[in-house]
Design a protein around this motif. Sequence first.
Motif, PDB file in Angstrom:
ATOM      1  N   ALA A  64     -49.658  69.868  24.133  1.00  0.00           N
ATOM      2  CA  ALA A  64     -50.457  70.562  23.123  1.00  0.00           C
ATOM      3  C   ALA A  64     -50.241  69.913  21.761  1.00  0.00           C
ATOM      4  O   ALA A  64     -49.109  69.595  21.389  1.00  0.00           O
ATOM      5  N   MET A  65     -51.337  69.730  21.037  1.00  0.00           N
ATOM      6  CA  MET A  65     -51.266  69.283  19.645  1.00  0.00           C
ATOM      7  C   MET A  65     -51.665  70.460  18.769  1.00  0.00           C
ATOM      8  O   MET A  65     -52.805  70.945  18.832  1.00  0.00           O
ATOM      9  N   VAL A  91     -52.582  62.469  31.220  1.00  0.00           N
ATOM     10  CA  VAL A  91     -52.056  63.717  30.676  1.00  0.00           C
ATOM     11  C   VAL A  91     -53.178  64.417  29.916  1.00  0.00           C
ATOM     12  O   VAL A  91     -53.943  63.786  29.192  1.00  0.00           O
ATOM     13  N   THR A  92     -53.289  65.712  30.077  1.00  0.00           N
ATOM     14  CA  THR A  92     -54.293  66.499  29.364  1.00  0.00           C
ATOM     15  C   THR A  92     -53.766  66.893  27.992  1.00  0.00           C
ATOM     16  O   THR A  92     -52.620  67.335  27.861  1.00  0.00           O
ATOM     17  N   LEU A  93     -54.604  66.713  26.971  1.00  0.00           N
ATOM     18  CA  LEU A  93     -54.245  67.094  25.606  1.00  0.00           C
ATOM     19  C   LEU A  93     -54.985  68.366  25.224  1.00  0.00           C
ATOM     20  O   LEU A  93     -56.216  68.429  25.294  1.00  0.00           O
ATOM     21  N   VAL A  94     -54.248  69.385  24.814  1.00  0.00           N
ATOM     22  CA  VAL A  94     -54.826  70.652  24.361  1.00  0.00           C
ATOM     23  C   VAL A  94     -54.706  70.721  22.838  1.00  0.00           C
ATOM     24  O   VAL A  94     -53.631  70.471  22.285  1.00  0.00           O
ATOM     25  N   ILE A  95     -55.797  71.043  22.162  1.00  0.00           N
ATOM     26  CA  ILE A  95     -55.815  71.139  20.698  1.00  0.00           C
ATOM     27  C   ILE A  95     -55.723  72.610  20.294  1.00  0.00           C
ATOM     28  O   ILE A  95     -56.482  73.449  20.791  1.00  0.00           O
ATOM     29  N   VAL A  96     -54.826  72.906  19.363  1.00  0.00           N
ATOM     30  CA  VAL A  96     -54.573  74.278  18.943  1.00  0.00           C
ATOM     31  C   VAL A  96     -54.668  74.363  17.417  1.00  0.00           C
ATOM     32  O   VAL A  96     -54.171  73.484  16.712  1.00  0.00           O
ATOM     33  N   ASN A  97     -55.284  75.412  16.910  1.00  0.00           N
ATOM     34  CA  ASN A  97     -55.449  75.610  15.468  1.00  0.00           C
ATOM     35  C   ASN A  97     -54.488  76.672  14.966  1.00  0.00           C
ATOM     36  O   ASN A  97     -54.513  77.824  15.424  1.00  0.00           O
ATOM     37  N   ALA A  98     -53.644  76.308  13.996  1.00  0.00           N
ATOM     38  CA  ALA A  98     -52.690  77.268  13.432  1.00  0.00           C
ATOM     39  C   ALA A  98     -53.242  77.998  12.210  1.00  0.00           C
ATOM     40  O   ALA A  98     -52.579  78.895  11.684  1.00  0.00           O
ATOM     41  N   GLU A 106     -46.411  79.752  15.164  1.00  0.00           N
ATOM     42  CA  GLU A 106     -45.283  80.087  16.028  1.00  0.00           C
ATOM     43  C   GLU A 106     -45.750  80.856  17.265  1.00  0.00           C
ATOM     44  O   GLU A 106     -45.274  80.594  18.386  1.00  0.00           O
ATOM     45  N   ASN A 107     -46.675  81.779  17.096  1.00  0.00           N
ATOM     46  CA  ASN A 107     -47.185  82.544  18.240  1.00  0.00           C
ATOM     47  C   ASN A 107     -47.917  81.651  19.232  1.00  0.00           C
ATOM     48  O   ASN A 107     -47.784  81.826  20.461  1.00  0.00           O
ATOM     49  N   GLN A 108     -48.699  80.702  18.721  1.00  0.00           N
ATOM     50  CA  GLN A 108     -49.426  79.786  19.598  1.00  0.00           C
ATOM     51  C   GLN A 108     -48.455  78.955  20.432  1.00  0.00           C
ATOM     52  O   GLN A 108     -48.659  78.750  21.633  1.00  0.00           O
ATOM     53  N   ILE A 109     -47.398  78.486  19.811  1.00  0.00           N
ATOM     54  CA  ILE A 109     -46.407  77.674  20.527  1.00  0.00           C
ATOM     55  C   ILE A 109     -45.740  78.507  21.624  1.00  0.00           C
ATOM     56  O   ILE A 109     -45.603  78.059  22.770  1.00  0.00           O
ATOM     57  N   ARG A 110     -45.336  79.713  21.280  1.00  0.00           N
ATOM     58  CA  ARG A 110     -44.645  80.552  22.261  1.00  0.00           C
ATOM     59  C   ARG A 110     -45.585  80.953  23.403  1.00  0.00           C
ATOM     60  O   ARG A 110     -45.177  81.027  24.564  1.00  0.00           O
ATOM     61  N   ASP A 111     -46.861  81.202  23.100  1.00  0.00           N
ATOM     62  CA  ASP A 111     -47.815  81.590  24.135  1.00  0.00           C
ATOM     63  C   ASP A 111     -48.130  80.436  25.085  1.00  0.00           C
ATOM     64  O   ASP A 111     -48.373  80.653  26.287  1.00  0.00           O
ATOM     65  N   VAL A 116     -47.473  74.178  29.152  1.00  0.00           N
ATOM     66  CA  VAL A 116     -47.537  72.796  28.683  1.00  0.00           C
ATOM     67  C   VAL A 116     -46.149  72.179  28.758  1.00  0.00           C
ATOM     68  O   VAL A 116     -45.138  72.873  28.860  1.00  0.00           O
ATOM     69  N   ASP A 117     -46.108  70.836  28.702  1.00  0.00           N
ATOM     70  CA  ASP A 117     -44.839  70.123  28.820  1.00  0.00           C
ATOM     71  C   ASP A 117     -44.200  69.802  27.474  1.00  0.00           C
ATOM     72  O   ASP A 117     -43.001  69.513  27.414  1.00  0.00           O
ATOM     73  N   GLY A 118     -44.971  69.816  26.412  1.00  0.00           N
ATOM     74  CA  GLY A 118     -44.421  69.502  25.101  1.00  0.00           C
ATOM     75  C   GLY A 118     -45.464  69.672  24.016  1.00  0.00           C
ATOM     76  O   GLY A 118     -46.636  69.971  24.293  1.00  0.00           O
ATOM     77  N   PHE A 119     -45.028  69.492  22.761  1.00  0.00           N
ATOM     78  CA  PHE A 119     -45.896  69.745  21.612  1.00  0.00           C
ATOM     79  C   PHE A 119     -45.840  68.600  20.608  1.00  0.00           C
ATOM     80  O   PHE A 119     -44.764  68.055  20.332  1.00  0.00           O
TER      81      PHE A 119
END
Length: 351
Positions: A64-65, A91-98, A106-111, A116-119
């Motif tokens: 996840a990015m 590897v699949t890349l997931v895009i996340v908006n903070a 922090e909630n997005q990372i914990r959820d 996912v394998d890393g950030f």
Amino acid sequence: MEPTIFDVAQAAGVAASTVSRAFNKPGRVNEATRQRIVAAAAQLGYQHRPQNRALPGLRHRTIAMVLSDITNPHFFELIRGAEQRAKASDVTLVIVNAEESRRIEENQIRDLAAGVDGFVLASSRLNDEVLHELAKLHRIVLFNRELPGLTSVAFDTVAGCQQILEHLASLGHQSFTYCAGPPSSWMGAARWAALSAGAEARGLTAHRIGPYTPNVANGGAAADGALRTDVTAVVAHNDLLAIGIIRRLAQRGVRVPTDISVIGFDDIFAADFVHPSLTTLAGPGSHAGRLAVELLIEQFAARSQREGEATRCPPNWCFASRPARRNAAPERLWGNPLITKGHTAMGRMPW
């Protein structure tokens, strides 16, 4: 440095994903193309490591990015480079908006952590303690942020700000105002530290106003604040804020760059569309995205010798013209070999 899959792709004239298939799924690549790739790899000394495709830590083959603000065009090239590198390793890349929020980040990372394998955390707004705690639980690479003990990829802030200061001094400016971004921005604090520390040595007086949310809408308030400081140059936290500043100055009848110079950071594509086009210091772009994912994958490959180190990418100084004096024709100025394109929102003070 050891040649990478991207070096082989460039030498062979193909995409990185094609190089990956040539080694991992050769039946899916034209034989002539495969031979060209193998020859390029041999010439470069590239060592293919099949174990990277079956890394024991990559259970989900997904990373996840997390972006501080997905609407900021600064991240477009970063995403492109990260996606290229992830695809090359299947590897699949997931895009996340903070959304510029520590809580949301922090909630997005914990959820996401269980799937996912890393950030890759881009311009993270989390404080140091939280990042260290997260790093104990998850593989993490920081972008636009440095923290001892964590792997990071960042812009060489000191070198970039030195270029800004030297150019301001060469144009005859005696003072400038820095329009700051979010208080939680590590990069924003690093920029102000570099600008304020180097200003006196170049005969400049540095002012700081803000913080401002780094978007076009808040450029008006930043411009009004900068005008009250009675300076002849403005350095904005990023290009979006700088564009908003230029718009407000135009509304107030203040000419850029004749009356005041404006500089941004990031070199987003919109820098060409504002009038006058924006003078800006470019970040590392797609290369940084590829590198951040590469460093994350290396952690799973147990190639840990670079883990915890900070990688700094050189700045690209993006401007091309300046009037020698008011109403004079601009001359071409190539002050740095890394210039990528011309912008004109930077001028000499009126005589």
